[in-house]
Design a protein around this motif. Structure first.
Motif, PDB file in Angstrom:
ATOM      1  N   UNK A 148      -1.292  10.873   8.421  1.00  0.00           N
ATOM      2  CA  UNK A 148      -1.141   9.592   6.827  1.00  0.00           C
ATOM      3  C   UNK A 148      -1.471   8.216   7.025  1.00  0.00           C
ATOM      4  N   UNK A 149      -2.181   7.417   7.646  1.00  0.00           N
ATOM      5  CA  UNK A 149      -2.563   6.226   7.975  1.00  0.00           C
ATOM      6  C   UNK A 149      -4.028   6.818   6.410  1.00  0.00           C
ATOM      7  N   UNK A 150      -3.764   6.554   5.680  1.00  0.00           N
ATOM      8  CA  UNK A 150      -4.968   6.341   4.213  1.00  0.00           C
ATOM      9  C   UNK A 150      -5.121   4.876   3.549  1.00  0.00           C
ATOM     10  N   UNK A 151      -4.911   3.982   4.231  1.00  0.00           N
ATOM     11  CA  UNK A 151      -5.297   2.809   4.017  1.00  0.00           C
ATOM     12  C   UNK A 151      -6.395   1.665   5.326  1.00  0.00           C
ATOM     13  N   UNK A 152      -7.300   2.170   4.813  1.00  0.00           N
ATOM     14  CA  UNK A 152      -8.124   1.506   6.222  1.00  0.00           C
ATOM     15  C   UNK A 152      -8.797  -0.060   5.333  1.00  0.00           C
ATOM     16  N   UNK A 153      -8.437  -0.878   6.196  1.00  0.00           N
ATOM     17  CA  UNK A 153      -9.167  -2.073   6.171  1.00  0.00           C
ATOM     18  C   UNK A 153      -9.440  -3.037   6.954  1.00  0.00           C
ATOM     19  N   UNK A 210     -19.424 -15.574   5.523  1.00  0.00           N
ATOM     20  CA  UNK A 210     -19.407 -16.449   7.147  1.00  0.00           C
ATOM     21  C   UNK A 210     -18.851 -16.002   7.969  1.00  0.00           C
ATOM     22  N   UNK A 211     -18.327 -14.878   7.647  1.00  0.00           N
ATOM     23  CA  UNK A 211     -17.849 -14.225   8.761  1.00  0.00           C
ATOM     24  C   UNK A 211     -18.400 -13.623   9.968  1.00  0.00           C
ATOM     25  N   UNK A 212     -17.260 -14.088  10.979  1.00  0.00           N
ATOM     26  CA  UNK A 212     -17.885 -13.706  12.437  1.00  0.00           C
ATOM     27  C   UNK A 212     -17.356 -12.463  13.238  1.00  0.00           C
ATOM     28  N   UNK A 213     -16.171 -11.938  12.579  1.00  0.00           N
ATOM     29  CA  UNK A 213     -15.911 -11.521  13.223  1.00  0.00           C
ATOM     30  C   UNK A 213     -14.814  -9.756  12.860  1.00  0.00           C
ATOM     31  N   UNK A 214     -14.724  -8.806  13.169  1.00  0.00           N
ATOM     32  CA  UNK A 214     -14.239  -8.044  12.383  1.00  0.00           C
ATOM     33  C   UNK A 214     -12.928  -7.251  12.789  1.00  0.00           C
ATOM     34  N   UNK A 215     -12.898  -6.817  12.078  1.00  0.00           N
ATOM     35  CA  UNK A 215     -11.166  -5.770  12.514  1.00  0.00           C
ATOM     36  C   UNK A 215     -10.906  -4.815  12.178  1.00  0.00           C
ATOM     37  N   UNK A 216     -10.821  -3.198  12.404  1.00  0.00           N
ATOM     38  CA  UNK A 216     -10.423  -2.623  11.214  1.00  0.00           C
ATOM     39  C   UNK A 216      -8.756  -2.105  11.418  1.00  0.00           C
ATOM     40  N   UNK A 217      -8.196  -2.128  10.937  1.00  0.00           N
ATOM     41  CA  UNK A 217      -6.491  -1.954  10.532  1.00  0.00           C
ATOM     42  C   UNK A 217      -6.459  -0.501   9.912  1.00  0.00           C
ATOM     43  N   UNK A 218      -5.638   0.193  10.334  1.00  0.00           N
ATOM     44  CA  UNK A 218      -5.145   1.143   9.208  1.00  0.00           C
ATOM     45  C   UNK A 218      -4.060   1.171   8.686  1.00  0.00           C
ATOM     46  N   UNK A 219      -3.320   1.665   8.134  1.00  0.00           N
ATOM     47  CA  UNK A 219      -1.664   2.321   7.214  1.00  0.00           C
ATOM     48  C   UNK A 219      -1.746   2.975   6.874  1.00  0.00           C
ATOM     49  N   UNK A 220      -0.327   2.904   6.595  1.00  0.00           N
ATOM     50  CA  UNK A 220      -0.166   4.335   5.614  1.00  0.00           C
ATOM     51  C   UNK A 220      -0.139   3.173   4.236  1.00  0.00           C
ATOM     52  N   UNK A 267      -1.558  -0.238   1.811  1.00  0.00           N
ATOM     53  CA  UNK A 267      -2.143  -1.673   1.425  1.00  0.00           C
ATOM     54  C   UNK A 267      -1.176  -2.711   2.120  1.00  0.00           C
ATOM     55  N   UNK A 268      -0.032  -1.930   1.540  1.00  0.00           N
ATOM     56  CA  UNK A 268       0.926  -3.098   1.938  1.00  0.00           C
ATOM     57  C   UNK A 268       1.132  -3.561   2.948  1.00  0.00           C
ATOM     58  N   UNK A 269       1.069  -2.432   4.714  1.00  0.00           N
ATOM     59  CA  UNK A 269       1.415  -2.208   5.635  1.00  0.00           C
ATOM     60  C   UNK A 269      -0.198  -2.785   6.217  1.00  0.00           C
ATOM     61  N   UNK A 270      -0.888  -2.648   5.599  1.00  0.00           N
ATOM     62  CA  UNK A 270      -2.489  -2.995   6.153  1.00  0.00           C
ATOM     63  C   UNK A 270      -2.345  -4.908   6.027  1.00  0.00           C
ATOM     64  N   UNK A 271      -1.821  -5.924   5.374  1.00  0.00           N
ATOM     65  CA  UNK A 271      -1.434  -6.737   4.560  1.00  0.00           C
ATOM     66  C   UNK A 271      -0.495  -7.253   5.705  1.00  0.00           C
ATOM     67  N   UNK A 272       0.553  -6.740   6.039  1.00  0.00           N
ATOM     68  CA  UNK A 272       1.597  -6.928   7.304  1.00  0.00           C
ATOM     69  C   UNK A 272       1.084  -6.998   8.619  1.00  0.00           C
ATOM     70  N   UNK A 289     -10.272  -8.600   3.316  1.00  0.00           N
ATOM     71  CA  UNK A 289      -9.853  -7.098   4.008  1.00  0.00           C
ATOM     72  C   UNK A 289     -10.358  -6.771   2.875  1.00  0.00           C
ATOM     73  N   UNK A 290     -11.669  -5.694   3.208  1.00  0.00           N
ATOM     74  CA  UNK A 290     -12.687  -5.017   2.710  1.00  0.00           C
ATOM     75  C   UNK A 290     -11.943  -3.006   2.753  1.00  0.00           C
ATOM     76  N   UNK A 291     -11.240  -2.830   2.196  1.00  0.00           N
ATOM     77  CA  UNK A 291     -10.412  -1.203   2.538  1.00  0.00           C
ATOM     78  C   UNK A 291     -11.554  -0.223   1.336  1.00  0.00           C
ATOM     79  N   UNK A 292     -11.387   0.910   2.785  1.00  0.00           N
ATOM     80  CA  UNK A 292     -12.521   2.048   2.342  1.00  0.00           C
ATOM     81  C   UNK A 292     -11.783   2.603   1.188  1.00  0.00           C
ATOM     82  N   UNK A 293     -12.557   2.999   0.156  1.00  0.00           N
ATOM     83  CA  UNK A 293     -12.574   3.621  -1.008  1.00  0.00           C
ATOM     84  C   UNK A 293     -13.131   5.580  -0.775  1.00  0.00           C
TER      85      UNK A 293
END
Length: 162
Positions: free
Chosen positions: A65-70, A108-118, A120-125, A143-147
């Motif tokens: 159920x973790x379909x929002x991937x940022x 400009x980004x030098x740190x990347x972290x993949x966050x999963x949620x059910x 986009x609101x959950x990913x944002x939290x 945040x770059x979301x998977x499509x």
């Protein structure tokens, strides 16, 4: 550590995962005509030397159920990155975390972290938790979301002769 032909055969046999049987190591050992204990000893040696990082279950987050991937990307002060990066990587909702060089002036980004949620609101939290950890070291983020999934495998060794 360098690997021999047997270690390479073990890696090739396991690169798609362990078989879903009651005794997976015995099954793989049988494929390779090895003793099960020899297989396990070789895997432990390759793990200890860093040739392989881990043997672990890899749940399908979509089926969970973790379909929002940022992929959250962060412009973090270089002096703080070594201290803060491991803290972000240790968060239970971060599955990948790594440093990458900036590509100025456009990236400009030098740190990347993949966050999963059910959602986009959950990913944002969850992203806001990272913002709090970064504090004053944070200069910019996105945040770059998977499509869609284009590839869902790890490294694959080419078989000798291919």
């Amino acid at each position: 550590m360098s690997i021999d032909a047997t270690d390479r055969a073990i890696i090739e046999a396991l690169q798609s995962g362990l078989p879903l049987v009651p005794a997976p190591y015995a099954e793989v050992a049988g494929w390779l005509r090895l003793d099960e204990n020899d297989l396990i000893t070789r895997l432990a040696a390759m793990k200890e030397s860093g040739v392989i990082r881990r043997i672990a279950a890899a749940p399908n987050h979509y089926k969970l159920g973790m379909t929002a991937n940022g992929m959250t990307v962060w412009d973090v002060d270089d002096d703080a990155l070594g201290k803060i990066g491991p803290k972000i990587g240790a968060l239970p909702f971060v599955t990948h975390c790594y440093e990458r060089p900036r590509a100025l002036p456009d990236w400009p980004y030098n740190l990347f972290a993949m966050v999963h949620g059910s959602s986009r609101d959950e990913v944002e939290e969850k992203r806001q938790e990272i913002v709090a950890l970064l504090g004053d070291a944070l200069r910019a983020s996105d945040t770059l979301y998977s499509t869609r999934i284009l590839k869902k495998t790890g490294l694959r060794l080419r078989k000798k002769g291919d």
